[in-house]
Write an enzyme that holds these catalytic residues in place. Structure first.
Site, short mmCIF file in Angstrom:
data_model
loop_
_atom_site.label_atom_id
_atom_site.label_comp_id
_atom_site.label_asym_id
_atom_site.label_seq_id
_atom_site.Cartn_x
_atom_site.Cartn_y
_atom_site.Cartn_z
N ASP A 57 17.23 48.75 108.44
CA ASP A 57 17.17 47.36 108.94
C ASP A 57 16.24 46.56 108.04
OD1 ASP A 57 16.64 45.06 110.42
OD2 ASP A 57 16.55 46.12 112.33
N THR A 132 24.58 29.59 103.22
CA THR A 132 25.84 28.99 103.64
C THR A 132 25.80 27.47 103.58
OG1 THR A 132 27.23 28.71 105.61
CG2 THR A 132 24.93 29.20 106.02
N ASP A 133 26.98 26.86 103.52
CA ASP A 133 27.08 25.39 103.58
C ASP A 133 26.78 24.87 105.00
OD1 ASP A 133 29.43 26.24 104.89
OD2 ASP A 133 30.80 25.14 103.59
N GLU A 134 26.81 25.77 106.00
CA GLU A 134 26.64 25.30 107.39
C GLU A 134 25.23 24.77 107.66
OE1 GLU A 134 28.38 27.53 110.51
OE2 GLU A 134 30.11 28.11 109.31
N TYR A 158 23.73 30.12 114.65
CA TYR A 158 23.90 30.80 113.35
C TYR A 158 23.33 29.95 112.22
CZ TYR A 158 26.15 31.97 108.94
OH TYR A 158 26.38 32.24 107.60
N ALA A 160 21.34 27.41 112.26
CA ALA A 160 19.90 27.17 112.38
C ALA A 160 19.12 28.38 111.88
CB ALA A 160 19.54 26.86 113.83
N LYS A 162 20.14 30.57 109.64
CA LYS A 162 20.26 30.62 108.18
C LYS A 162 19.39 29.56 107.53
CE LYS A 162 22.57 32.89 105.90
NZ LYS A 162 22.36 34.24 105.28
P1 NAD Z 1 29.25 40.29 107.56
O1 NAD Z 1 28.90 40.02 108.97
O2 NAD Z 1 30.63 40.71 107.21
O3 NAD Z 1 28.27 41.40 106.95
C1 NAD Z 1 26.90 41.43 107.22
C2 NAD Z 1 26.36 42.79 106.81
O4 NAD Z 1 24.94 42.79 107.04
C3 NAD Z 1 26.94 43.95 107.62
O5 NAD Z 1 27.26 45.01 106.78
C4 NAD Z 1 25.81 44.33 108.57
O6 NAD Z 1 25.83 45.68 108.96
C5 NAD Z 1 24.59 43.99 107.73
N1 NAD Z 1 23.40 43.71 108.54
C6 NAD Z 1 23.31 42.93 109.66
N2 NAD Z 1 22.06 42.93 110.13
C7 NAD Z 1 21.32 43.71 109.30
C8 NAD Z 1 19.96 44.09 109.24
N3 NAD Z 1 19.09 43.67 110.18
N4 NAD Z 1 19.54 44.90 108.25
C9 NAD Z 1 20.42 45.35 107.31
N5 NAD Z 1 21.73 45.03 107.32
C10 NAD Z 1 22.18 44.22 108.29
O7 NAD Z 1 28.83 38.97 106.76
P2 NAD Z 1 29.46 38.33 105.45
O8 NAD Z 1 30.55 37.39 105.85
O9 NAD Z 1 29.72 39.40 104.48
O10 NAD Z 1 28.23 37.42 104.98
C11 NAD Z 1 27.24 37.96 104.09
C12 NAD Z 1 26.21 36.88 103.82
O11 NAD Z 1 26.83 35.74 103.23
C13 NAD Z 1 25.50 36.37 105.08
O12 NAD Z 1 24.15 36.14 104.74
C14 NAD Z 1 26.20 35.06 105.39
O13 NAD Z 1 25.34 34.16 106.05
C15 NAD Z 1 26.54 34.57 103.99
N6 NAD Z 1 27.72 33.69 103.88
C16 NAD Z 1 28.91 34.07 104.43
C17 NAD Z 1 30.03 33.24 104.24
C18 NAD Z 1 31.39 33.63 104.79
O14 NAD Z 1 32.31 32.84 104.71
N7 NAD Z 1 31.58 34.84 105.32
C19 NAD Z 1 29.91 32.05 103.53
C20 NAD Z 1 28.65 31.70 103.02
C21 NAD Z 1 27.57 32.54 103.18
O1 DAU Z 2 31.06 27.83 106.02
C1 DAU Z 2 30.56 29.11 105.73
C2 DAU Z 2 30.59 29.94 107.00
O2 DAU Z 2 31.96 30.27 107.23
C3 DAU Z 2 29.75 31.20 106.91
O3 DAU Z 2 28.40 30.84 106.75
C4 DAU Z 2 29.92 32.04 108.18
O4 DAU Z 2 29.21 33.26 108.05
C5 DAU Z 2 31.40 32.34 108.36
O5 DAU Z 2 31.61 33.05 109.56
C6 DAU Z 2 32.22 31.05 108.36
O6 DAU Z 2 31.93 30.28 109.55
P1 DAU Z 2 33.09 29.50 110.35
O7 DAU Z 2 32.64 29.22 111.73
O8 DAU Z 2 33.57 28.33 109.54
O9 DAU Z 2 34.24 30.61 110.29
P2 DAU Z 2 35.31 31.10 111.38
O10 DAU Z 2 36.27 31.98 110.66
O11 DAU Z 2 34.68 31.61 112.61
O12 DAU Z 2 36.05 29.74 111.76
C7 DAU Z 2 36.69 28.93 110.77
C8 DAU Z 2 37.26 27.72 111.50
O13 DAU Z 2 38.35 28.16 112.33
C9 DAU Z 2 36.28 27.03 112.42
O14 DAU Z 2 36.51 25.63 112.40
C10 DAU Z 2 36.61 27.60 113.82
C11 DAU Z 2 38.10 27.85 113.71
N1 DAU Z 2 38.63 28.97 114.50
C12 DAU Z 2 38.04 30.19 114.37
C13 DAU Z 2 38.49 31.28 115.08
C14 DAU Z 2 37.83 32.63 114.96
C15 DAU Z 2 39.74 28.80 115.30
O15 DAU Z 2 40.30 27.67 115.40
N2 DAU Z 2 40.21 29.89 116.00
C16 DAU Z 2 39.63 31.12 115.94
O16 DAU Z 2 40.10 32.06 116.63
#
Ligand code: NAD
Ligand code: DAU
Length: 356
Positions: A57, A132-134, A158, A160, A162
C-alpha cells in the site's frame, strides 16, 4: 530501475507493458491489488526478470521507504489511486486514504530517499505524479479547453482527492525541492480497462444482452485518449519535463457519451452482429444522472506537443476499433474481473434493472 505504483491497474499495467517493450530498464511495480488491480494484466511478463512485483500500500510509509532503499530507483511514477467517480460518490473514504494520505506518505518516503542521494543520482531523480483533467472542474459548451494555468475547481470526491494530491506534490517541490513532474490527462480507453467505466461497460453489457445505461441526457462531453498514447506522454514528460511543471495530456477528441456508445454499438454490429440482426443501439437505456455530473472536459495539450514533441499515435477511430476488438478477443479476462457488491449500489442509484 524505475518504480511504478498502481502498475496492476488499467493505465499502470499498460504503462509497464509499454515501458518494457520500448526500453530495457527494469520496473519495480508496487500495487495494493484492490478490486481494480489485476496481475493477469501482466501475465505476459511472467518470468521476465525486468519486472519485480510487490503487493503493498502506498500509504504504508515504512514499506515504501524500505523498498526505495532496497531497489534504488531513479524515478517514481505514481499511478496508484482509487479512480472511479461513481465509487467515490458511493464511498469517498478510500479515495481520501489512498489518493491523499497515500500520496502524502509516498512523497515523504521519496523525499527521505532523495535527500540521501548524491551527485548525478540526486540531480536526475524524478517523482512523476499521474493526475486527471477532472481537477479543473467543468466547462461550458464554448469555453476553451483547459490549459495548465486553469484554476482548480474539482466537483466530485474523486476529483477533490486528486486535486489534493496534486497540491501536495506541488508543495513538496516548492518547499523541499523534491524534483516532481505532474501530468493531467483526459479520459483514457483501451485494453485492460475495468468494465465499470463507460466504454468497457458498454462493450460487455452489449455482448451480454444487457441495458446500456446512459446517465442523464448523454450529452456530457469527455476528451478521449487511447491509453498507450497516455503512456508515451508520460515517457516524454519523465525524459524531458521541466521540474515542478505540469503537463496537460489529451487527444483533441471531444465526444458526447451518446457519440461514444453509438460508436461502440456500430463496431459491435459490424464485428459481432446480434443473432437477431438488430443493432446493439437498441439496448441503450437512459437512467438517472450521476450526482454532480460534470458537463464537459477538454484538454489543451499544446504545451506537451510544443515543448516535448509528443503526439498521439491513434485517432479515436483507430483506437476504439482496437479496443472493441480486444474485448471480443479476451472474454476470459472480462469474466474474471466482473464482480463486486458495489454494482448493487449502481443498480439501485441509477434505477436500472439487470445491470452488470
Ligand atoms: P485503476 O483503478 O484501473 O488502477 C489503480 C491501481 O492502483 C490498481 O491496480 C490498484 O490496485 C492500485 N491501488 C489502489 N490503491 C492503492 C494503494 N493504496 N497502494 C497501492 N496501489 C493501489 O486506475 P487507472 O484508470 O489505471 O488510473 C491510474 C491513474 O491515472 C490514477 O491516478 C488516475 O487518477 C489517473 N488517471 C486516470 C484516467 C483514466 O481515464 N482512467 C485519466 C487520467 C488520469
Ligand atoms: O477525465 C479523466 C477521468 O476519466 C479519470 O480521472 C477517471 O479516473 C476515469 O474514471 C474517468 O472518469 P469519468 O467519470 O469521466 O469516466 P466514466 O467512464 O465513469 O464515465 C464517462 C462518462 O460516461 C461520464 O460522463 C459518465 C458517463 N457514464 C458512465 C458510466 C459508467 C454513463 O453515462 N453510463 C455509465 O454506465
Amino acid at each position: 530501475m524505475i518504480l511504478v505504483t498502481g502498475g496492476a491497474g488499467f493505465i499502470g499495467a499498460n504503462f509497464v507493458l509499454d515501458w518494457l517493450a520500448v526500453t530495457n530498464e527494469p520496473v519495480l511495480n508496487i500495487d495494493k491489488l484492490t478490486y481494480a488491480g489485476n496481475l493477469q494484466n501482466l501475465a505476459s511478463l511472467h518470468g521476465d526478470a525486468r519486472h519485480i512485483f510487490v503487493q503493498a500500500d502506498i500509504a504504508d510509509g515504512k514499506t515504501m521507504a524500505q523498498l526505495l532503499a532496497q531497489h534504488q530507483p531513479r524515478a517514481i511514477i505514481n499511478f496508484a489511486a482509487e479512480s472511479h467517480v461513481d465509487r467515490s460518490i458511493h464511498g469517498p473514504e478510500d479515495f481520501i486514504q489512498t489518493n491523499v494520505v497515500g500520496t502524502f506518505r509516498l512523497l515523504e518516503a521519496a523525499r527521505a530517499y532523495w535527500s540521501d542521494l548524491e551527485g548525478a543520482a540526486k540531480s536526475s531523480f524524478r517523482f512523476l505524479h499521474v493526475s486527471t483533467d477532472e481537477v479543473f472542474g467543468t466547462l461550458a459548451p464554448h469555453d476553451p479547453a483547459f490549459t495548465e494555468t486553469h484554476s482548480y475547481a474539482p466537483n466530485s470526491p474523486y476529483s477533490a482527492s486528486k486535486a489534493a494530491s496534486d497540491h501536495l506534490v506541488r508543495a513538496w517541490h516548492h518547499t523541499y525541492g523534491l524534483p516532481v513532474l505532474t501530468t493531467n490527462c483526459s479520459n483514457n480507453y483501451g485494453p485492460l480497462h475495468f468494465p465499470e467505466k463507460l466504454i468497457p461497460l458498454m462493450i460487455v453489457n452489449a455482448l451480454a444482452g444487457k441495458p446500456l445505461p446512459i446517465y442523464g441526457d448523454g450529452m456530457q462531453v469527455r476528451d478521449w485518449l487511447y491509453v498507450r498514447d497516455h503512456c508515451s506522454a508520460i515517457r516524454h514528460v519523465l525524459d524531458a519535463g521541466k521540474l515542478g511543471e505540469t503537463y496537460n495530456v489529451g487527444g483533441w477528441n471531444e465526444k458526447t457519451n451518446l457519440d461514444i456508445v453509438t460508436a461502440v454499438c456500430a463496431l459491435l454490429d459490424e464485428l459481432r452482429p446480434r443473432a437477431d440482426r438488430k443493432s446493439y443501439a437498441e439496448q441503450m437505456t437512459f437512467v438517472t444522472d450521476r450526482p454532480g455530473h460534470d458537463r464537459r472536459y477538454a484538454m489543451d495539450a499544446r504545451k506537451l506537443e510544443r515543448e516535448l514533441g509528443w503526439k498521439p499515435a491513434e485517432t479515436f477511430e483507430t483506437g476504439i476499433r482496437k479496443t472493441v476488438q480486444w474485448y471480443l478477443d479476451n472474454p476470459q479476462w472480462v469474466a474474471s474481473v466482473q464482480s463486486g457488491s458495489y454494482r448493487d449500489w449502481v443498480q439501485k442509484h441509477y434505477s436500472l434493472e439487470g445491470s452488470a
